[in-house]
Design a protein around this motif. Structure first.
Motif, PDB file in Angstrom:
ATOM      1  N   ALA A 192      -0.469  -8.777   4.744  1.00 31.17           N
ATOM      2  CA  ALA A 192      -1.512  -9.509   4.027  1.00 31.17           C
ATOM      3  C   ALA A 192      -1.720  -8.919   2.636  1.00 31.17           C
ATOM      4  CB  ALA A 192      -2.816  -9.473   4.823  1.00 31.17           C
ATOM      5  N   ALA A 193      -1.723  -7.588   2.546  1.00 29.77           N
ATOM      6  CA  ALA A 193      -1.872  -6.943   1.239  1.00 29.77           C
ATOM      7  C   ALA A 193      -0.679  -7.250   0.338  1.00 29.77           C
ATOM      8  CB  ALA A 193      -2.032  -5.436   1.422  1.00 29.77           C
ATOM      9  N   LEU A 194       0.514  -7.244   0.911  1.00 33.09           N
ATOM     10  CA  LEU A 194       1.716  -7.558   0.131  1.00 33.09           C
ATOM     11  C   LEU A 194       1.672  -8.981  -0.408  1.00 33.09           C
ATOM     12  CD1 LEU A 194       4.376  -5.877   2.441  1.00 33.09           C
ATOM     13  CD2 LEU A 194       3.964  -5.268   0.050  1.00 33.09           C
ATOM     14  N   VAL A 195       1.290  -9.928   0.444  1.00 39.33           N
ATOM     15  CA  VAL A 195       1.237 -11.333   0.035  1.00 39.33           C
ATOM     16  C   VAL A 195       0.192 -11.539  -1.067  1.00 39.33           C
ATOM     17  CG1 VAL A 195       0.576 -13.649   0.818  1.00 39.33           C
ATOM     18  CG2 VAL A 195       2.115 -12.251   2.214  1.00 39.33           C
ATOM     19  N   ALA A 196      -0.956 -10.878  -0.931  1.00 37.40           N
ATOM     20  CA  ALA A 196      -2.063 -11.117  -1.852  1.00 37.40           C
ATOM     21  C   ALA A 196      -1.749 -10.699  -3.283  1.00 37.40           C
ATOM     22  CB  ALA A 196      -3.308 -10.369  -1.360  1.00 37.40           C
ATOM     23  N   SER A 197      -0.877  -9.720  -3.455  1.00 39.68           N
ATOM     24  CA  SER A 197      -0.648  -9.142  -4.784  1.00 39.68           C
ATOM     25  C   SER A 197       0.609  -9.649  -5.478  1.00 39.68           C
ATOM     26  CB  SER A 197      -0.557  -7.608  -4.665  1.00 39.68           C
ATOM     27  OG  SER A 197      -1.744  -7.073  -4.140  1.00 39.68           O
ATOM     28  N   VAL A 198       1.265 -10.653  -4.919  1.00 43.33           N
ATOM     29  CA  VAL A 198       2.560 -11.096  -5.444  1.00 43.33           C
ATOM     30  C   VAL A 198       2.483 -11.555  -6.898  1.00 43.33           C
ATOM     31  CG1 VAL A 198       4.213 -13.003  -5.267  1.00 43.33           C
ATOM     32  CG2 VAL A 198       3.724 -11.601  -3.268  1.00 43.33           C
ATOM     33  N   ASP A 199       1.468 -12.310  -7.267  1.00 43.62           N
ATOM     34  CA  ASP A 199       1.471 -12.918  -8.605  1.00 43.62           C
ATOM     35  C   ASP A 199       0.043 -13.154  -9.060  1.00 43.62           C
ATOM     36  OD1 ASP A 199       2.365 -14.066 -10.943  1.00 43.62           O
ATOM     37  OD2 ASP A 199       2.937 -15.969 -10.036  1.00 43.62           O
ATOM     38  N   HIS A 200      -0.164 -13.085 -10.381  1.00 44.46           N
ATOM     39  CA  HIS A 200      -1.461 -13.448 -10.948  1.00 44.46           C
ATOM     40  C   HIS A 200      -1.286 -14.176 -12.263  1.00 44.46           C
ATOM     41  CE1 HIS A 200      -5.693 -12.661 -12.489  1.00 44.46           C
ATOM     42  NE2 HIS A 200      -5.860 -13.304 -11.354  1.00 44.46           N
ATOM     43  N   GLY A 201      -0.168 -14.895 -12.393  1.00 42.21           N
ATOM     44  CA  GLY A 201       0.003 -15.768 -13.543  1.00 42.21           C
ATOM     45  C   GLY A 201       0.695 -15.117 -14.722  1.00 42.21           C
ATOM     46  N   PRO A 202       1.178 -15.950 -15.665  1.00 43.34           N
ATOM     47  CA  PRO A 202       1.950 -15.451 -16.812  1.00 43.34           C
ATOM     48  C   PRO A 202       1.177 -14.545 -17.749  1.00 43.34           C
ATOM     49  CG  PRO A 202       2.279 -17.812 -16.502  1.00 43.34           C
ATOM     50  CD  PRO A 202       1.144 -17.414 -15.605  1.00 43.34           C
ATOM     51  N   HIS A 203      -0.177 -14.556 -17.669  1.00 50.14           N
ATOM     52  CA  HIS A 203      -0.946 -13.681 -18.557  1.00 50.14           C
ATOM     53  C   HIS A 203      -1.005 -12.254 -18.044  1.00 50.14           C
ATOM     54  CE1 HIS A 203      -3.681 -15.276 -15.532  1.00 50.14           C
ATOM     55  NE2 HIS A 203      -4.324 -14.149 -15.631  1.00 50.14           N
ATOM     56  N   ALA A 204      -0.621 -12.005 -16.780  1.00 53.58           N
ATOM     57  CA  ALA A 204      -0.552 -10.636 -16.283  1.00 53.58           C
ATOM     58  C   ALA A 204       0.563  -9.912 -17.024  1.00 53.58           C
ATOM     59  CB  ALA A 204      -0.286 -10.636 -14.781  1.00 53.58           C
ATOM     60  N   PRO A 205       0.321  -8.705 -17.537  1.00 53.07           N
ATOM     61  CA  PRO A 205       1.325  -8.044 -18.380  1.00 53.07           C
ATOM     62  C   PRO A 205       2.711  -7.944 -17.761  1.00 53.07           C
ATOM     63  CG  PRO A 205      -0.758  -6.891 -18.545  1.00 53.07           C
ATOM     64  CD  PRO A 205      -0.934  -7.939 -17.476  1.00 53.07           C
ATOM     65  N   SER A 206       2.803  -7.593 -16.481  1.00 55.15           N
ATOM     66  CA  SER A 206       4.127  -7.448 -15.871  1.00 55.15           C
ATOM     67  C   SER A 206       4.872  -8.775 -15.830  1.00 55.15           C
ATOM     68  CB  SER A 206       4.003  -6.872 -14.456  1.00 55.15           C
ATOM     69  OG  SER A 206       3.149  -7.659 -13.655  1.00 55.15           O
ATOM     70  N   ILE A 207       4.152  -9.860 -15.560  1.00 55.39           N
ATOM     71  CA  ILE A 207       4.790 -11.177 -15.516  1.00 55.39           C
ATOM     72  C   ILE A 207       5.181 -11.624 -16.918  1.00 55.39           C
ATOM     73  CG2 ILE A 207       4.501 -13.582 -14.861  1.00 55.39           C
ATOM     74  CD1 ILE A 207       4.639 -11.656 -12.484  1.00 55.39           C
ATOM     75  N   ALA A 208       4.291 -11.395 -17.886  1.00 52.97           N
ATOM     76  CA  ALA A 208       4.600 -11.759 -19.270  1.00 52.97           C
ATOM     77  C   ALA A 208       5.834 -11.016 -19.764  1.00 52.97           C
ATOM     78  CB  ALA A 208       3.395 -11.460 -20.164  1.00 52.97           C
ATOM     79  N   VAL A 209       5.936  -9.745 -19.417  1.00 52.70           N
ATOM     80  CA  VAL A 209       7.096  -8.954 -19.838  1.00 52.70           C
ATOM     81  C   VAL A 209       8.372  -9.499 -19.209  1.00 52.70           C
ATOM     82  CG1 VAL A 209       8.192  -6.702 -19.565  1.00 52.70           C
ATOM     83  CG2 VAL A 209       5.850  -6.847 -20.405  1.00 52.70           C
ATOM     84  N   ALA A 210       8.315  -9.884 -17.941  1.00 57.22           N
ATOM     85  CA  ALA A 210       9.495 -10.436 -17.272  1.00 57.22           C
ATOM     86  C   ALA A 210       9.978 -11.695 -17.968  1.00 57.22           C
ATOM     87  CB  ALA A 210       9.181 -10.724 -15.807  1.00 57.22           C
ATOM     88  N   ARG A 211       9.052 -12.589 -18.286  1.00 60.17           N
ATOM     89  CA  ARG A 211       9.440 -13.835 -18.942  1.00 60.17           C
ATOM     90  C   ARG A 211       9.961 -13.564 -20.355  1.00 60.17           C
ATOM     91  NH1 ARG A 211       7.113 -18.351 -15.683  1.00 60.17           N
ATOM     92  NH2 ARG A 211       8.259 -19.638 -17.155  1.00 60.17           N
ATOM     93  N   MET A 212       9.321 -12.650 -21.060  1.00 64.17           N
ATOM     94  CA  MET A 212       9.765 -12.326 -22.412  1.00 64.17           C
ATOM     95  C   MET A 212      11.153 -11.689 -22.388  1.00 64.17           C
ATOM     96  SD  MET A 212       9.199 -12.526 -25.587  1.00 64.17           S
ATOM     97  CE  MET A 212       7.476 -13.012 -25.610  1.00 64.17           C
ATOM     98  N   ALA A 213      11.373 -10.809 -21.403  1.00 67.45           N
ATOM     99  CA  ALA A 213      12.676 -10.136 -21.324  1.00 67.45           C
ATOM    100  C   ALA A 213      13.798 -11.143 -21.117  1.00 67.45           C
ATOM    101  CB  ALA A 213      12.657  -9.112 -20.192  1.00 67.45           C
ATOM    102  N   VAL A 214      13.577 -12.105 -20.224  1.00 72.26           N
ATOM    103  CA  VAL A 214      14.599 -13.127 -19.982  1.00 72.26           C
ATOM    104  C   VAL A 214      14.772 -14.004 -21.213  1.00 72.26           C
ATOM    105  CG1 VAL A 214      15.097 -15.219 -18.652  1.00 72.26           C
ATOM    106  CG2 VAL A 214      14.386 -13.146 -17.477  1.00 72.26           C
ATOM    107  N   SER A 215      13.671 -14.348 -21.862  1.00 74.29           N
ATOM    108  CA  SER A 215      13.769 -15.204 -23.044  1.00 74.29           C
ATOM    109  C   SER A 215      14.505 -14.502 -24.180  1.00 74.29           C
ATOM    110  CB  SER A 215      12.376 -15.651 -23.510  1.00 74.29           C
ATOM    111  OG  SER A 215      11.669 -14.579 -24.095  1.00 74.29           O
ATOM    112  N   CYS A 216      14.581 -13.165 -24.115  1.00 70.68           N
ATOM    113  CA  CYS A 216      15.336 -12.405 -25.117  1.00 70.68           C
ATOM    114  C   CYS A 216      16.756 -12.114 -24.663  1.00 70.68           C
ATOM    115  CB  CYS A 216      14.610 -11.090 -25.418  1.00 70.68           C
ATOM    116  SG  CYS A 216      13.052 -11.329 -26.292  1.00 70.68           S
ATOM    117  N   GLY A 217      17.155 -12.674 -23.515  1.00 75.02           N
ATOM    118  CA  GLY A 217      18.540 -12.577 -23.098  1.00 75.02           C
ATOM    119  C   GLY A 217      18.842 -11.586 -21.997  1.00 75.02           C
ATOM    120  N   LEU A 218      17.839 -10.863 -21.470  1.00 73.48           N
ATOM    121  CA  LEU A 218      18.122  -9.917 -20.404  1.00 73.48           C
ATOM    122  C   LEU A 218      18.429 -10.644 -19.098  1.00 73.48           C
ATOM    123  CD1 LEU A 218      16.737  -7.964 -22.452  1.00 73.48           C
ATOM    124  CD2 LEU A 218      15.884  -6.709 -20.453  1.00 73.48           C
ATOM    125  N   PRO A 219      19.291 -10.073 -18.256  1.00 71.59           N
ATOM    126  CA  PRO A 219      19.521 -10.642 -16.921  1.00 71.59           C
ATOM    127  C   PRO A 219      18.348 -10.322 -16.014  1.00 71.59           C
ATOM    128  CG  PRO A 219      20.757  -8.612 -17.160  1.00 71.59           C
ATOM    129  CD  PRO A 219      20.141  -8.894 -18.509  1.00 71.59           C
TER     130      PRO A 219
END
Length: 276
Positions: free
Chosen positions: A62-89
């Protein structure tokens, strides 16, 4: 001891034993685990050495499921999208994003467990829970500042994940899976913060998952590590979505990501040169 024996014992581990044709994880043949235990069971066993009881695994999951995502404004998610948009695999995007999960964005669960354990220690010395909570909060604020990890949220008046997680903790306490003392401590902190602030400061996802990790007996640093496991799923999903769209930044950053400059006013060295 020969060089080969020295090399063979360079690493010592209780986790896994590998021989040609044999893989044993915590003593279990991997082929017995495959299809018989879930991912949360495997996480527990890898970290704790033994398989959990089913009710313990459900609470961890339950704890694992609850913390999976909090939207593109969360820093870790924003960084992931930015990294891919800059060409990273995908692996590069995931590594970049996971590296942001430090004290500011990712450490609150660990910090909350440490706070709960401080309260528990004070109670163990005979201090009533309300006094133990007040003293622990004072000590934490003196050491780390006024922000109390695990309580309040910049976006949600009430974090919708927290009440559900606490409901599951209460059910687990009722059936004897956990004893509920850390849920009581967290609620005591919530009450004391309301008293001090004059308004509700509800528990958030970090506080609620910290309750679960503490109730299940995980060491405080593992609260951050398990959160990283959980958030890695959201990071992967967002990185894959961005990758699938084929949108890459090949030029200047878009204007909607504009920054605010706070440095010197425009100046030049040339005006001070001879002949100017």
């Amino acid at each position: 001891m020969t060089d080969s024996e020295l090399a063979a014992e360079y690493w010592r581990t209780d986790i896994i034993d590998i021989e040609p044709g044999v893989i044993r994880t915590r003593g279990y043949p991997i082929e017995e685990l495959i299809g018989r235990v879930g991912f949360a069971d495997m996480v527990w066993m890898m970290l704790r050495g033994e398989l959990p009881q089913p009710a313990q695994a459900r609470l961890l999951e339950a704890a694992l499921v609850a913390s999976v995502d909090h939207g593109p404004h969360a820093p870790s998610i924003a960084v992931a999208r930015m990294a891919v948009s800059c060409g990273l695999p995908l692996n590069g995007a995931m590594a970049s994003a996971l590296n942001t999960l430090d004290d500011v964005h990712g450490g609150a669960g660990q910090q909350a467990v440490e706070l709960f354990l401080d309260v528990e220690s004070r109670i163990g010395q005979g201090t009533p829970i309300a006094d133990a909570v007040a003293a622990a909060l004072d000590a934490f604020s003196a050491a780390h500042g006024k922000f109390i990890p695990g309580f309040g949220h910049r976006f949600h008046p009430v974090d919708p994940r927290a009440p559900r997680l606490l409901e599951l903790v209460d059910a687990a306490a009722a059936d004897g899976t956990v004893d509920g003392r850390f849920a009581a401590i967290a609620r005591g902190i919530e009450a004391e913060l309301r008293h001090r602030k004059g308004k509700p400061i509800p528990m958030n996802i970090d506080g609620a998952t910290a309750v679960i990790y503490a109730e299940l007996g995980f060491a405080a640093p593992l609260a951050r590590g398990i959160f990283c496991l959980s958030r890695a799923v959201g990071i992967l999903a967002h990185a894959w979505e961005q990758s699938s769209r084929g949108e890459r930044n090949k030029g200047p950053m878009p204007r909607q990501l504009a920054y605010r400059y706070t440095g010197h006013a425009p100046r030049t060295l040339l005006k001070d040169q001879p002949g100017d």
